[in-house]
Design an enzyme around this catalytic site. Structure first.
Site, mmCIF file in Angstrom:
data_model
loop_
_atom_site.group_PDB
_atom_site.id
_atom_site.type_symbol
_atom_site.label_atom_id
_atom_site.label_comp_id
_atom_site.label_asym_id
_atom_site.label_seq_id
_atom_site.Cartn_x
_atom_site.Cartn_y
_atom_site.Cartn_z
ATOM 1 N N ASN A 15 -15.954 -7.291 -5.438
ATOM 2 C CA ASN A 15 -16.005 -5.870 -5.777
ATOM 3 C C ASN A 15 -15.104 -5.518 -6.963
ATOM 4 O O ASN A 15 -15.536 -4.876 -7.921
ATOM 5 C CB ASN A 15 -15.616 -5.049 -4.532
ATOM 6 C CG ASN A 15 -15.473 -3.591 -4.841
ATOM 7 O OD1 ASN A 15 -14.436 -3.155 -5.349
ATOM 8 N ND2 ASN A 15 -16.507 -2.817 -4.603
ATOM 9 N N SER A 69 -10.548 6.705 -2.738
ATOM 10 C CA SER A 69 -10.664 6.922 -1.294
ATOM 11 C C SER A 69 -10.076 8.287 -0.920
ATOM 12 O O SER A 69 -10.630 9.008 -0.086
ATOM 13 C CB SER A 69 -9.916 5.828 -0.518
ATOM 14 O OG SER A 69 -10.693 4.662 -0.408
ATOM 15 N N LYS A 72 2.002 1.936 -3.568
ATOM 16 C CA LYS A 72 0.791 2.160 -4.375
ATOM 17 C C LYS A 72 0.235 3.569 -4.113
ATOM 18 O O LYS A 72 -0.053 4.320 -5.047
ATOM 19 C CB LYS A 72 -0.269 1.118 -3.998
ATOM 20 C CG LYS A 72 -1.559 1.220 -4.807
ATOM 21 C CD LYS A 72 -2.725 0.475 -4.148
ATOM 22 C CE LYS A 72 -2.427 -0.979 -3.897
ATOM 23 N NZ LYS A 72 -3.647 -1.771 -3.587
ATOM 24 N N LYS A 91 -2.717 -1.170 6.565
ATOM 25 C CA LYS A 91 -3.702 -2.205 6.233
ATOM 26 C C LYS A 91 -4.150 -2.863 7.521
ATOM 27 O O LYS A 91 -3.411 -2.858 8.514
ATOM 28 C CB LYS A 91 -3.060 -3.271 5.334
ATOM 29 C CG LYS A 91 -4.055 -4.086 4.535
ATOM 30 C CD LYS A 91 -4.472 -3.357 3.279
ATOM 31 C CE LYS A 91 -5.539 -4.076 2.505
ATOM 32 N NZ LYS A 91 -5.721 -3.476 1.171
ATOM 33 N N ASP A 96 -11.761 -3.989 1.846
ATOM 34 C CA ASP A 96 -10.920 -4.911 1.070
ATOM 35 C C ASP A 96 -11.756 -6.191 1.021
ATOM 36 O O ASP A 96 -12.990 -6.132 1.186
ATOM 37 C CB ASP A 96 -9.550 -5.123 1.752
ATOM 38 C CG ASP A 96 -8.545 -5.831 0.846
ATOM 39 O OD1 ASP A 96 -7.936 -5.175 -0.007
ATOM 40 O OD2 ASP A 96 -8.378 -7.066 0.963
ATOM 41 N N GLN A 133 0.816 -1.212 0.000
ATOM 42 C CA GLN A 133 0.000 0.000 0.000
ATOM 43 C C GLN A 133 0.856 1.271 0.000
ATOM 44 O O GLN A 133 0.470 2.281 -0.578
ATOM 45 C CB GLN A 133 -0.908 -0.029 1.246
ATOM 46 C CG GLN A 133 -2.159 0.820 1.139
ATOM 47 C CD GLN A 133 -3.266 0.158 0.334
ATOM 48 O OE1 GLN A 133 -3.590 -0.996 0.557
ATOM 49 N NE2 GLN A 133 -3.848 0.894 -0.592
HETATM 50 P P1 NDP Z 1 -14.307 -9.327 -2.381
HETATM 51 O O1 NDP Z 1 -14.381 -9.927 -1.045
HETATM 52 O O2 NDP Z 1 -15.353 -8.390 -2.828
HETATM 53 O O3 NDP Z 1 -14.162 -10.452 -3.495
HETATM 54 C C1 NDP Z 1 -13.143 -11.397 -3.463
HETATM 55 C C2 NDP Z 1 -13.403 -12.381 -4.589
HETATM 56 O O4 NDP Z 1 -12.283 -13.250 -4.710
HETATM 57 C C3 NDP Z 1 -14.607 -13.274 -4.324
HETATM 58 O O5 NDP Z 1 -15.210 -13.578 -5.547
HETATM 59 C C4 NDP Z 1 -13.969 -14.500 -3.689
HETATM 60 O O6 NDP Z 1 -14.753 -15.671 -3.814
HETATM 61 C C5 NDP Z 1 -12.717 -14.601 -4.533
HETATM 62 N N1 NDP Z 1 -11.676 -15.357 -3.841
HETATM 63 C C6 NDP Z 1 -11.172 -15.149 -2.612
HETATM 64 N N2 NDP Z 1 -10.237 -16.063 -2.319
HETATM 65 C C7 NDP Z 1 -10.160 -16.853 -3.417
HETATM 66 C C8 NDP Z 1 -9.376 -17.982 -3.738
HETATM 67 N N3 NDP Z 1 -8.490 -18.478 -2.882
HETATM 68 N N4 NDP Z 1 -9.568 -18.551 -4.975
HETATM 69 C C9 NDP Z 1 -10.463 -18.036 -5.849
HETATM 70 N N5 NDP Z 1 -11.235 -16.969 -5.577
HETATM 71 C C10 NDP Z 1 -11.078 -16.405 -4.387
HETATM 72 O O7 NDP Z 1 -12.869 -8.605 -2.412
HETATM 73 P P2 NDP Z 1 -12.341 -7.474 -3.400
HETATM 74 O O8 NDP Z 1 -12.899 -7.646 -4.747
HETATM 75 O O9 NDP Z 1 -12.479 -6.181 -2.715
HETATM 76 O O10 NDP Z 1 -10.770 -7.811 -3.396
HETATM 77 C C11 NDP Z 1 -10.168 -8.689 -4.337
HETATM 78 C C12 NDP Z 1 -8.679 -8.386 -4.415
HETATM 79 O O11 NDP Z 1 -8.488 -7.034 -4.826
HETATM 80 C C13 NDP Z 1 -7.908 -8.521 -3.099
HETATM 81 O O12 NDP Z 1 -6.602 -8.938 -3.384
HETATM 82 C C14 NDP Z 1 -7.862 -7.093 -2.586
HETATM 83 O O13 NDP Z 1 -6.788 -6.883 -1.693
HETATM 84 C C15 NDP Z 1 -7.663 -6.352 -3.887
HETATM 85 N N6 NDP Z 1 -7.995 -4.931 -3.890
HETATM 86 C C16 NDP Z 1 -9.225 -4.493 -3.463
HETATM 87 C C17 NDP Z 1 -9.527 -3.143 -3.518
HETATM 88 C C18 NDP Z 1 -10.864 -2.632 -3.139
HETATM 89 O O14 NDP Z 1 -11.080 -1.425 -3.284
HETATM 90 N N7 NDP Z 1 -11.809 -3.444 -2.706
HETATM 91 C C19 NDP Z 1 -8.531 -2.156 -3.965
HETATM 92 C C20 NDP Z 1 -7.326 -2.736 -4.482
HETATM 93 C C21 NDP Z 1 -7.069 -4.069 -4.410
HETATM 94 P P3 NDP Z 1 -15.858 -16.065 -2.717
HETATM 95 O O15 NDP Z 1 -17.064 -15.258 -3.042
HETATM 96 O O16 NDP Z 1 -16.032 -17.531 -2.923
HETATM 97 O O17 NDP Z 1 -15.251 -15.728 -1.383
HETATM 98 O O1 2IT Z 2 -5.752 -2.645 -1.609
HETATM 99 C C1 2IT Z 2 -6.278 -1.518 -1.661
HETATM 100 O O2 2IT Z 2 -5.738 -0.575 -2.264
HETATM 101 C C2 2IT Z 2 -7.570 -1.325 -1.013
HETATM 102 N N1 2IT Z 2 -8.119 -2.282 -0.474
HETATM 103 C C3 2IT Z 2 -8.201 0.033 -0.974
HETATM 104 C C4 2IT Z 2 -7.722 0.806 0.217
HETATM 105 C C5 2IT Z 2 -8.415 2.124 0.464
HETATM 106 O O3 2IT Z 2 -8.024 2.749 1.457
HETATM 107 O O4 2IT Z 2 -9.291 2.537 -0.280
#
Ligand code: NDP
Ligand code: 2IT
Length: 447
Positions: free
Chosen positions: A244, A379, A117, A129, A169, A114
């Site tokens: 998400n 954010s 980034k 985090k 997250d 982070q």
């Molecule tokens: P969510 O919880 O909304 O979604 C996670 C997704 O990944 C779900 O579909 C989940 O499946 C799937 N998943 C989790 N673990 C596994 C696995 N081992 N194998 C396959 N699928 C898996 O999280 P986000 O979309 O927010 O986050 C996803 C990634 O993006 C993370 O690495 C996060 O750190 C990163 N990220 C998120 C940001 C944000 O703003 N939200 C910003 C930047 C990065 P299931 O539904 O079965 O749990």
């Molecule tokens: O991994 C990431 O950059 C996030 N989960 C978003 C963090 C934030 O403060 O919006």
């Protein structure tokens, strides 16, 4: 071994011995250290000021007990974490992850990523985090609320609009942010909107924050393709995950002319040659919090795939689920099927061995700290709106997001060229982010 390389090796050895067993943290640190030789050579003042050794040590780490009562009246105990990594460029900033796999190593690796980034966004945010090993899956709203209230009853003393600003997250969306914000407001007797981001638009949230990570990723991919005189138009895209980040990446890829033909969750992946039906996917994964198989059951031409999602032929692959989900075997399949761009929506989803496979095959690889920075950037835009008590339109926020992503793209490209590695987005991102933090650390003295 040349002196600089030895110094970087010493830093890495110190990290591994001081953080025993924290493998994902070691992995994230090593990936950055491997980029820093040329920049330290040009800037001996960074070495003299111990910048790298300070950068790999979090400023503060908090671990706490989170007791709560489930719907059957049973007492549950989870563990909460907040790693405040760097306040050099602004308040600690980064999400909270609720997932059973969360431990101190996970939070440290995510906090470390982070820092660079957030620096790349060009906005005034430090890095941090947090999260918990709490599993929201299958829990009622009332249980999630009680858990969030207990979590914030400890966390409130460490956060604040000028101190540390968490967001979502994995497993933390507007619902959880709402419960956390409500409890913070109650404990402190302050409507301090800027203490958390990812709020609902009616109570201080920014429009487009929910969509921002996925949208930003798609914008970045468009910019990468444009730099290669190409576009998303007509491209086959594979997106892992269906949370998400994945859902909003799919949405924007479709708007920009690409077709997403596969996505997944932790129970498997679905292939839909007509292009993922976003409304159905949102119903299944966001509204019903269901399994991806329900999507396949409801679409005539869609089916659950066997093997790995990376075996689905595509031009562009966007890993958007979790760390180390794309290994060397998956990368080899992508290469074999003619994939030309891999951009990380998740944090560190590609193993180092997979990155090597992609590099050797000439696939353009974009690391998460550049490609998924749109979420945290928005954010920071939410914090700006909170500070000025304004609420910008969706169009306005989206245009700003597009600009931030374009600027990060330019920074990666020009920095990589400057350091003699044109097209190396990972090196460009690491050096551009590092330089911004390092200069500010020099200015602020040894703290
Ligand atoms: P969510 O919880 O909304 O979604 C996670 C997704 O990944 C779900 O579909 C989940 O499946 C799937 N998943 C989790 N673990 C596994 C696995 N081992 N194998 C396959 N699928 C898996 O999280 P986000 O979309 O927010 O986050 C996803 C990634 O993006 C993370 O690495 C996060 O750190 C990163 N990220 C998120 C940001 C944000 O703003 N939200 C910003 C930047 C990065 P299931 O539904 O079965 O749990
Ligand atoms: O991994 C990431 O950059 C996030 N989960 C978003 C963090 C934030 O403060 O919006």
């Amino acid at each position: 071994m040349p002196e600089l390389e030895q110094r970087l090796q010493d830093v890495y050895d110190e990290v591994t011995s001081r953080n025993r067993g924290d493998d994902v943290f070691h992995q994230a640190v090593l990936e950055v250290l491997e980029s820093l030789g040329p920049v330290l050579e040009r800037h001996p003042e960074y070495v003299d000021a111990g910048v790298v050794r300070r950068l790999v040590e979090p400023e503060r780490q908090v671990v706490f007990r989170v007791p709560w009562v489930d719907d059957d009246g049973r007492v549950r105990v989870n563990r909460g974490f907040r790693v405040e990594f760097s306040s050099t460029l602004g308040p600690y900033k980064g999400g909270l992850r609720f997932h059973p796999s969360v431990d101190v190593a996970t939070v440290k690796f995510l906090g470390f990523e982070q820092v660079l980034k957030n620096a790349l966004t060009g906005l005034s945010i430090g890095g941090g985090k947090g999260g918990s090993d709490f599993d929201p899956k299958g829990r009622s709203d009332a249980e999630v609320m009680r858990f969030c209230q207990s979590f914030m009853t400890e966390l409130y003393r460490h956060v604040g609009e000028h101190t540390d600003v968490p967001a979502g997250d994995q497993g933390v969306s507007t619902r959880e942010i709402g419960y956390l914000f409500g409890q913070y407001k109650r404990i402190t007797n302050r409507f301090e909107a800027g203490v958390l981001t990812g709020k609902g638009p009616a109570w201080g949230g920014s429009r487009i924050r929910t969509e921002a990570t996925g949208y930003g990723l798609a914008f970045f991919v468009r910019d990468v393709l444009e730099a290669h005189d190409s576009s998303l138009d007509g491209k086959r895209v594979v997106v892992s995950g269906s949370g998400n980040v994945a859902i909003h990446a799919i949405e924007k890829v479709h708007q920009l002319g690409g077709t997403v033909v596969a996505c997944s969750d932790s129970s498997g992946f679905v292939v839909d040659e007509d292009g993922i039906d976003l409304e159905l996917l949102k119903q299944v994964k966001l509204e019903r919090r269901g399994r991806i198989a329900e999507y396949a059951e409801q679409r005539d031409r869609a089916a659950m795939g066997s093997g790995s999602i990376w075996e689905v032929p595509c031009d562009v692959a966007l890993p958007c689920a979790t760390q180390n989900e794309l290994d060397d075997k998956g990368a080899a399949s992508l290469v074999e099927n003619g994939c030309t761009v891999v951009a990380e929506g998740a944090n560190m989803p590609t193993t180092p061995e997979a990155v090597d496979v992609l590099r050797e095959a000439g696939v353009t690889f974009v690391p998460g700290k550049a490609a998924n920075a749109g979420g945290v950037a928005t954010s920071a835009l939410e914090m700006q709106q909170n500070a000025s008590r304004e609420s910008w339109t969706a169009d306005d926020v989206e245009r700003r997001l597009e600009t931030v992503m374009r600027d990060i793209h330019t920074a990666c490209v020009t920095t990589a060229e400057e350091y003699g590695a044109p097209g190396d987005y990972a090196l460009g991102a690491n050096i551009a982010g590092f330089t911004r933090v390092a200069d500010a650390m020099l200015a602020q003295g040894v703290v």
